[in-house]
Write a protein that holds these residues in place. Structure first.
Motif, mmCIF file in Angstrom:
data_model
loop_
_atom_site.group_PDB
_atom_site.id
_atom_site.type_symbol
_atom_site.label_atom_id
_atom_site.label_comp_id
_atom_site.label_asym_id
_atom_site.label_seq_id
_atom_site.Cartn_x
_atom_site.Cartn_y
_atom_site.Cartn_z
ATOM 1 N N GLN A 1 16.611 64.347 39.285
ATOM 2 C CA GLN A 1 17.922 64.752 39.775
ATOM 3 C C GLN A 1 17.961 64.677 41.302
ATOM 4 O OE1 GLN A 1 19.165 68.718 38.660
ATOM 5 N NE2 GLN A 1 21.095 67.836 37.986
ATOM 6 N N ARG A 2 16.897 65.193 41.906
ATOM 7 C CA ARG A 2 16.853 65.258 43.376
ATOM 8 C C ARG A 2 16.869 63.869 43.995
ATOM 9 N NH1 ARG A 2 12.467 69.324 46.097
ATOM 10 N NH2 ARG A 2 12.568 68.395 48.176
ATOM 11 N N LEU A 3 16.107 62.960 43.403
ATOM 12 C CA LEU A 3 16.031 61.617 43.995
ATOM 13 C C LEU A 3 17.249 60.765 43.638
ATOM 14 C CD1 LEU A 3 12.236 60.698 43.817
ATOM 15 C CD2 LEU A 3 13.531 61.463 45.778
ATOM 16 N N THR A 4 17.789 60.977 42.456
ATOM 17 C CA THR A 4 18.972 60.162 42.120
ATOM 18 C C THR A 4 20.212 60.657 42.879
ATOM 19 O OG1 THR A 4 19.014 61.368 40.040
ATOM 20 C CG2 THR A 4 18.399 59.076 39.885
ATOM 21 N N ASN A 5 20.168 61.930 43.321
ATOM 22 C CA ASN A 5 21.270 62.459 44.140
ATOM 23 C C ASN A 5 21.269 61.879 45.548
ATOM 24 O OD1 ASN A 5 22.478 64.017 42.306
ATOM 25 N ND2 ASN A 5 21.541 65.957 42.951
ATOM 26 N N ASN A 6 20.103 61.362 45.939
ATOM 27 C CA ASN A 6 19.961 60.844 47.297
ATOM 28 C C ASN A 6 20.401 59.374 47.313
ATOM 29 O OD1 ASN A 6 18.878 59.814 49.717
ATOM 30 N ND2 ASN A 6 17.511 61.585 49.805
ATOM 31 N N LYS A 7 21.553 59.105 47.903
ATOM 32 C CA LYS A 7 22.180 57.784 47.704
ATOM 33 C C LYS A 7 21.388 56.629 48.342
ATOM 34 C CE LYS A 7 25.714 58.099 51.416
ATOM 35 N NZ LYS A 7 24.773 58.543 52.403
ATOM 36 N N ASN A 8 20.497 56.941 49.274
ATOM 37 C CA ASN A 8 19.743 55.853 49.905
ATOM 38 C C ASN A 8 18.393 55.580 49.245
ATOM 39 O OD1 ASN A 8 21.681 55.194 51.821
ATOM 40 N ND2 ASN A 8 21.092 56.966 53.058
ATOM 41 N N ILE A 9 18.065 56.419 48.273
ATOM 42 C CA ILE A 9 16.781 56.212 47.589
ATOM 43 C C ILE A 9 17.032 55.753 46.159
ATOM 44 C CG2 ILE A 9 14.693 57.362 46.714
ATOM 45 C CD1 ILE A 9 14.702 59.091 49.178
ATOM 46 N N GLU A 10 16.344 54.684 45.790
ATOM 47 C CA GLU A 10 16.479 54.202 44.413
ATOM 48 C C GLU A 10 15.117 54.348 43.725
ATOM 49 O OE1 GLU A 10 17.103 50.091 42.104
ATOM 50 O OE2 GLU A 10 17.942 50.169 44.136
ATOM 51 N N LEU A 11 15.066 55.282 42.794
ATOM 52 C CA LEU A 11 13.794 55.582 42.120
ATOM 53 C C LEU A 11 13.437 54.470 41.137
ATOM 54 C CD1 LEU A 11 11.567 57.760 41.641
ATOM 55 C CD2 LEU A 11 12.982 58.569 39.758
ATOM 56 N N GLU A 12 12.202 53.984 41.213
ATOM 57 C CA GLU A 12 11.762 52.997 40.216
ATOM 58 C C GLU A 12 11.050 53.718 39.073
ATOM 59 O OE1 GLU A 12 10.550 48.590 40.702
ATOM 60 O OE2 GLU A 12 8.747 49.763 41.108
ATOM 61 N N HIS B 1 13.781 52.354 49.484
ATOM 62 C CA HIS B 1 14.740 52.829 50.486
ATOM 63 C C HIS B 1 15.176 51.593 51.258
ATOM 64 C CE1 HIS B 1 16.597 54.487 53.994
ATOM 65 N NE2 HIS B 1 16.615 55.687 53.423
ATOM 66 N N SER B 2 16.451 51.375 51.355
ATOM 67 C CA SER B 2 17.036 50.189 52.002
ATOM 68 C C SER B 2 16.288 48.905 51.611
ATOM 69 C CB SER B 2 17.133 50.371 53.525
ATOM 70 O OG SER B 2 15.955 50.921 54.069
ATOM 71 N N GLY B 3 16.007 48.789 50.324
ATOM 72 C CA GLY B 3 15.388 47.567 49.805
ATOM 73 C C GLY B 3 13.886 47.490 50.026
ATOM 74 N N ILE B 4 13.305 48.531 50.635
ATOM 75 C CA ILE B 4 11.862 48.500 50.923
ATOM 76 C C ILE B 4 11.139 49.375 49.900
ATOM 77 C CG2 ILE B 4 10.104 49.091 52.664
ATOM 78 C CD1 ILE B 4 12.697 48.574 54.601
ATOM 79 N N ARG B 5 10.137 48.781 49.284
ATOM 80 C CA ARG B 5 9.468 49.489 48.187
ATOM 81 C C ARG B 5 8.377 50.406 48.725
ATOM 82 N NH1 ARG B 5 5.529 49.058 44.162
ATOM 83 N NH2 ARG B 5 6.303 49.576 42.076
ATOM 84 N N LEU B 6 8.442 51.678 48.326
ATOM 85 C CA LEU B 6 7.483 52.676 48.807
ATOM 86 C C LEU B 6 6.809 53.329 47.605
ATOM 87 C CD1 LEU B 6 9.972 54.312 51.317
ATOM 88 C CD2 LEU B 6 8.132 52.716 51.918
ATOM 89 N N ILE B 7 5.498 53.594 47.728
ATOM 90 C CA ILE B 7 4.835 54.353 46.659
ATOM 91 C C ILE B 7 4.109 55.539 47.277
ATOM 92 C CG2 ILE B 7 4.563 52.431 45.049
ATOM 93 C CD1 ILE B 7 1.601 52.284 45.853
#
Ligand code: AMP
Length: 277
Positions: A225-236, A266-272
């Motif tokens: 919920q927390r990450l999907t609420n954040n419009k600039n983060i796209e959870l994989e 975040h902005s198309g950049i994949r982070l783990i």
């Protein structure tokens, strides 16, 4: 500090090492404090520290990610020299792959089935292919890998077993920005604002560790919920896993036998990132 671009010269030089211990730190360059911590650990434990800088084409499953991968050789060499690294190996594709740039197929079983294994098909075959080549060239006593890439760390341990090698794989804890964001070469592509927003990933992991008693399904819901609420983060993915097996769990194992792993854009950049708990 010595710099080698080809393995024949490197192997010749390393043959002079005699019974001194070799510590090896493989990297793809774009060095930051996380990489430098691996170098420091190697210097503490080994007589000679070798660092490789090689952007390995076979581990990228996304051409755009590969072509945008930051590279900064002069800067990297400067940092390694300051850190007291003894030998740098910076080969071209041909030196490692000859005329055919391709991965060997490995079978890591369930270790490679989830998370990075699922979302980056072929990634671990590429990683294991290049690391096996590098291990055979450098023949280190200890190889240093970051917990930042937790699944990769377990894959490398399995690789060493498969190779029947006695290289010791030493893990090193994740180095973070002051806001908690795990240091990563890809962070260079984030804006200042982006780096602050991306720190939310680690904040979610810390929340889970603090609230471990709430149970896995509750925590997963909270983070989703927390990450999907954040419009600039796209959870994989967010996955709660057994630390050694890297397979999903529904109930906690003993202390320090669990991990939570997240991959997000975040902005198309994949982070783990991940946390052990
Ligand atoms: P890379 O250049 O991204 O392939 O990473 C090279 C090595 O540095 C790997 O073993 C990574 O796990 C490790 N590493 C990358 N980022 C960090 C970090 N923030 N803290 C500790 N180790 C890291």
């Amino acid at each position: 500090m010595l710099l080698f671009n080809n393995k024949i010269d490197l192997i010749k030089n390393l043959s002079l090492v005699n019974d001194r211990t070799i510590g090896f730190v493989p990297t793809m360059g774009g060095l930051h404090d996380g990489h430098l911590k691996l170098i420091q650990e190697s210097k503490k434990k080994c007589d000679i520290t070798v660092c490789s800088i090689f952007i390995n084409p076979t581990q990228f499953n996304n051409l755009e990610d590969f072509s945008n991968y930051p590279s900064s050789l002069d800067n990297d060499l400067e940092k390694l020299k300051k850190a007291g690294c003894n030998i740098v190996y910076n080969p071209k594709n041909k030196d490692l792959y000859g005329d055919k740039i391709s991965s060997k197929k490995f079978n890591f079983g369930k270790l490679a089935c989830y998370m990075e294994g699922e979302f980056r098909p072929g990634h671990f075959d590429g990683v294991a292919t290049v690391v096996e080549k590098l291990f055979n060239i450098i023949q280190p006593s200890i190889a240093f890998f970051g917990e930042k890439d937790l699944q990769q760390l377990q894959i490398i341990k399995a690789l060493v077993k498969n190779m029947g090698s006695n290289i010791h794989v030493q893990s090193v804890s994740t180095v973070r920005e002051s806001n908690g964001l795990a240091k990563s070469t890809r962070n260079k592509r984030l804006s200042k604002n982006g780096r602050d927003e991306a720190a939310e990933i680690y904040k979610c992991l810390v929340y889970c560790k603090k609230n471990k008693h709430n149970g896995i399904s509750q925590l997963k819901k909270h983070v989703l919920q927390r990450l999907t609420n954040n419009k600039n983060i796209e959870l994989e993915y967010i996955e709660f896993v057994d630390l050694e097996k890297m397979t999903p769990i529904k109930k906690w194992k003993g202390t320090n036998k669990n991990a939570i792993c997240i991959a997000a854009y975040h902005s198309g950049i994949r982070l783990i990132d991940n946390i052990i708990l």
